[in-house]
Design a protein around this motif. Structure first.
Motif, mmCIF file in Angstrom:
data_model
loop_
_atom_site.group_PDB
_atom_site.id
_atom_site.type_symbol
_atom_site.label_atom_id
_atom_site.label_comp_id
_atom_site.label_asym_id
_atom_site.label_seq_id
_atom_site.Cartn_x
_atom_site.Cartn_y
_atom_site.Cartn_z
ATOM 1 N N SER A 92 42.771 -14.629 -16.218
ATOM 2 C CA SER A 92 44.019 -13.926 -16.500
ATOM 3 C C SER A 92 45.238 -14.729 -16.051
ATOM 4 C CB SER A 92 44.007 -12.569 -15.786
ATOM 5 O OG SER A 92 45.276 -11.941 -15.830
ATOM 6 N N THR A 93 46.384 -14.438 -16.663
ATOM 7 C CA THR A 93 47.652 -15.028 -16.228
ATOM 8 C C THR A 93 48.425 -14.067 -15.331
ATOM 9 O OG1 THR A 93 48.804 -14.224 -18.202
ATOM 10 C CG2 THR A 93 47.865 -16.448 -18.304
ATOM 11 N N ARG A 94 47.767 -13.048 -14.813
ATOM 12 C CA ARG A 94 48.438 -12.106 -13.916
ATOM 13 C C ARG A 94 48.988 -12.847 -12.709
ATOM 14 N NH1 ARG A 94 45.089 -6.840 -12.319
ATOM 15 N NH2 ARG A 94 44.670 -7.052 -14.577
ATOM 16 N N ALA A 95 50.212 -12.518 -12.321
ATOM 17 C CA ALA A 95 50.885 -13.254 -11.247
ATOM 18 C C ALA A 95 50.509 -12.765 -9.860
ATOM 19 C CB ALA A 95 52.399 -13.154 -11.428
ATOM 20 N N THR A 96 50.089 -11.502 -9.737
ATOM 21 C CA THR A 96 49.786 -10.897 -8.438
ATOM 22 C C THR A 96 48.544 -10.028 -8.561
ATOM 23 O OG1 THR A 96 52.135 -10.792 -7.863
ATOM 24 C CG2 THR A 96 50.668 -9.392 -6.600
ATOM 25 N N ILE A 97 47.660 -10.101 -7.565
ATOM 26 C CA ILE A 97 46.511 -9.205 -7.521
ATOM 27 C C ILE A 97 46.347 -8.674 -6.103
ATOM 28 C CG2 ILE A 97 45.270 -10.364 -9.390
ATOM 29 C CD1 ILE A 97 43.434 -11.571 -7.161
ATOM 30 N N ARG A 98 45.734 -7.505 -5.990
ATOM 31 C CA ARG A 98 45.315 -6.978 -4.689
ATOM 32 C C ARG A 98 43.894 -7.470 -4.432
ATOM 33 N NH1 ARG A 98 46.158 -2.942 -0.864
ATOM 34 N NH2 ARG A 98 48.034 -2.180 -1.905
ATOM 35 N N VAL A 99 43.648 -8.001 -3.244
ATOM 36 C CA VAL A 99 42.346 -8.582 -2.936
ATOM 37 C C VAL A 99 41.469 -7.590 -2.195
ATOM 38 C CG1 VAL A 99 43.270 -10.926 -2.894
ATOM 39 C CG2 VAL A 99 43.183 -9.608 -0.781
ATOM 40 N N ASN A 100 40.180 -7.878 -2.205
ATOM 41 C CA ASN A 100 39.191 -7.043 -1.527
ATOM 42 C C ASN A 100 38.995 -7.558 -0.099
ATOM 43 O OD1 ASN A 100 36.639 -6.004 -0.560
ATOM 44 N ND2 ASN A 100 36.165 -5.451 -2.683
#
Length: 271
Positions: A92-100
């Motif tokens: 993905s090109t998503r700029a921000t993710i929440r991590v586990n």
């Protein structure tokens, strides 16, 4: 004038959950090469390399004069990297993710820290690092950095002052339209810490070639190859015509440009 890229991407499972890059990709020292050296005057592989950078997948490509070849190299390298993921996964090109948090606790040491070297802020002329604890901070951010290099006689590389003005011009011609195009929440979250207006590094590339790494765009610059190719052309043109553009830059624009990029709130009148 050469251009280059080293984008970062997040991988997701078929169910839409982030996949830690260390589960499928090697560390930078063991990066995987796609293609061969054959036919490359620079001695680099014609496509690129891929490796993990914390939670994200990072791609490197050889420096190029041809933007289309660079786009082809990114596509070939992404295709090969995707083969390493479980079936149904995607990049993905998503700029921000929440991590586990559980993933972080079992991560290898190089992925339990934020490994970025300091960057410059072109508006202050100072180096900075983001003071975050990688084991406590719940988000990760990805970049779509653009590189440009030239000879030691290139005017935009003559001094730090010239290079910082070059980066401000990149904000004007790349950062503002990019922030206007992508006003999503993941972009706004990223800009709190990473890819803020004026963020850059002054680089010395292999063979003693000087250049600038423009760190404001996110991986969304690769949402469509035409967007990436356009902005690579823009950064090259700004570098090539620096002597014409620099005198026209108004220092009074500094604060409005920073405010607009850092909030992804760009009035059409600024474009």
């Amino acid at each position: 004038m050469m251009v280059g890229v080293d984008p970062e991407f997040f991988a997701f499972s078929k169910a839409g959950k982030p996949i830690p890059a260390w589960k499928h990709f090697p560390k930078k020292e063991e990066k995987i090469k796609v293609g061969t050296d054959e036919g490359s005057e620079l001695g680099y592989g014609p496509s690129g390399w891929y490796f993990r950078d914390g939670y994200s997948l990072e791609l490197n490509t050889p420096p190029e004069t041809c933007r289309a070849r660079m786009g082809n190299g990114i596509r070939a390298t992404l295709k090969e990297a995707r083969r390493q993921l479980p079936e149904g996964s995607y990049i993905s090109t998503r700029a921000t993710i929440r991590v586990n948090e559980r993933d972080l606790k079992s991560a290898p040491p190089d992925c339990q820290v934020f490994g970025c070297d300091p960057s410059y802020n072109a508006y202050t002329g100072k180096l900075f690092t983001v003071d975050l604890d990688a084991m406590e901070h719940p988000f990760r951010y990805a970049g779509g950095h653009l590189h440009v290099s030239g000879s030691v006689n290139s005017e935009f590389l003559e001094s730090k002052k010239a290079s910082f003005l070059f980066v401000k011009l990149c904000d004007l011609f790349i950062g503002l339209p990019f922030a206007y195009l992508y006003r999503t929440m993941d972009e706004r979250m990223r800009r709190k810490y990473y890819g803020r207006a004026g963020e850059c590094r002054l680089q010395m590339y292999p063979g003693g070639v000087p250049g600038v790494e423009y760190r404001v765009p996110s991986p969304k610059v690769w949402n469509d190859h035409r967007i990436a190719i356009m902005f690579l052309g823009v950064i090259r043109e700004v570098a090539s015509h620096f002597s014409d553009l620099a005198p026209a830059y108004n220092p009074a624009w500094d604060q409005p440009i920073q405010d607009a990029i850092n909030t992804c709130n760009v009035p059409e009148s600024m474009l």
